[in-house]
Design an enzyme around this catalytic site. Sequence first.
Site, PDB file in Angstrom:
ATOM      1  N   LYS A 126       0.818  -1.216   0.000  1.00 24.93           N
ATOM      2  CA  LYS A 126       0.000   0.000   0.000  1.00 24.93           C
ATOM      3  C   LYS A 126       0.853   1.268   0.000  1.00 24.93           C
ATOM      4  O   LYS A 126       0.423   2.296  -0.515  1.00 24.93           O
ATOM      5  CB  LYS A 126      -0.945  -0.011   1.207  1.00 24.93           C
ATOM      6  CG  LYS A 126      -2.021  -1.083   1.106  1.00 24.93           C
ATOM      7  CD  LYS A 126      -3.042  -0.975   2.228  1.00 24.93           C
ATOM      8  CE  LYS A 126      -4.154  -1.999   2.042  1.00 24.93           C
ATOM      9  NZ  LYS A 126      -5.171  -1.895   3.122  1.00 24.93           N
ATOM     10  N   LYS A 207      -7.214 -11.335  -6.375  1.00 26.87           N
ATOM     11  CA  LYS A 207      -8.497 -11.416  -5.684  1.00 26.87           C
ATOM     12  C   LYS A 207      -9.436 -10.308  -6.143  1.00 26.87           C
ATOM     13  O   LYS A 207      -9.013  -9.239  -6.591  1.00 26.87           O
ATOM     14  CB  LYS A 207      -8.307 -11.371  -4.164  1.00 26.87           C
ATOM     15  CG  LYS A 207      -7.943 -10.037  -3.579  1.00 26.87           C
ATOM     16  CD  LYS A 207      -7.920 -10.129  -2.052  1.00 26.87           C
ATOM     17  CE  LYS A 207      -7.690  -8.762  -1.419  1.00 26.87           C
ATOM     18  NZ  LYS A 207      -7.741  -8.823   0.049  1.00 26.87           N
ATOM     19  N   LYS A 210     -12.840  -4.064  -4.768  1.00 24.21           N
ATOM     20  CA  LYS A 210     -13.676  -2.921  -5.100  1.00 24.21           C
ATOM     21  C   LYS A 210     -12.888  -1.840  -5.828  1.00 24.21           C
ATOM     22  O   LYS A 210     -13.446  -1.040  -6.570  1.00 24.21           O
ATOM     23  CB  LYS A 210     -14.279  -2.338  -3.823  1.00 24.21           C
ATOM     24  CG  LYS A 210     -15.474  -1.434  -4.084  1.00 24.21           C
ATOM     25  CD  LYS A 210     -16.296  -1.228  -2.837  1.00 24.21           C
ATOM     26  CE  LYS A 210     -17.552  -0.462  -3.174  1.00 24.21           C
ATOM     27  NZ  LYS A 210     -18.755  -1.230  -3.077  1.00 24.21           N
TER      28      LYS A 210
END
Length: 341
Positions: A126, A207, A210
């Site tokens: 991240k 995976k 969103k």
Amino acid sequence: MEVPRKTRGHMNMVVDRIFSGIQPTGTPHLGNYLGAIQNWVNLQEEYSSVLYSIMDMHSLTMPKEPALLRQNILDTTAAILACGIDPKKCFLFRQSLVPEHAELAWILGCITNVPRLLRLPQWKMKRASQSNGGTVGLLTYPVLQAADILLYKSTHVPVGEDQVLHLELAQDIAQHFNKKYGEFFPVPKAILSTTKKIKSLRDPTVKMSKSDTQKLATVNIVDSPDEIVLKFRKAVTDFTSEVTYDPANRPGVSNLVSIHSAVSGLSIEEVLHQSVGLDTAHYKMVVAESVIQKFAPIRNEIKKLQEDKSHLIQVLEAGAEKAKELATPIYQEIRRLVGFQ
């Protein structure tokens, strides 16, 4: 709630207690539902002390507009209620309404080594998406996760594969605290989801997410039947028409089989048996129809709940009051142990 089950441990009787949380990203997608929320619904029936939190503090680790965050909190609450979470069977609350989460995170942060946090893969992944090289909040949010769990002396935490390392950190922090201040925290155990990780419909090697930029990659639980059909019709498979389950060599069709199994409640073997003679093009429509049937009542309930914001706010505030009642005596004892009082 019935009387909690109890087990012997840490010099006291320890209540079997579940804690889990979800970040408020709006209405969840298929992977969220099958990987976490469906499991939450089952656990609230199996355990008598269960806490589920909307993790609004964690959401600040990635940039958010305040108005969007407020709406996402309500939409996420509406969605998990519609999926079957019952505030009479669990404490459903917003994390930031219980300030002891942040206070305990500071205490635990003071006994956690920075190199351990720097090794966590979520930080490395991240941080790359942030132009400033990563914030303090992004680095230390696993410590806040540990505080979320330990504040209630939770004994079990439902987690996905990508959160196992963070739970191991919470376990290590609990043990470090116990060694320094005396036996106090139960060491929480993982409850791993039995559902296979749901992958992107456009790239079955990653995976479902969103934040995926490909709109056809992710099925949201509020998608219309037409949208669901389109997404499954366009799902990436391969040039073999037979329906088989072989994640290593046929990830696309195997992902469809996993989804079909999870939404129908059938085993992988039962799904494959039912699909004998179908080619993948027809099988995609079978899976789409199963998802449509599963989500239709949930989608309708979400719409109803979203129309009553005051009810959603009241649910979260009432849950926070119950969570505070549970947390306060535990946190007061922590304050005494570390020397604050």
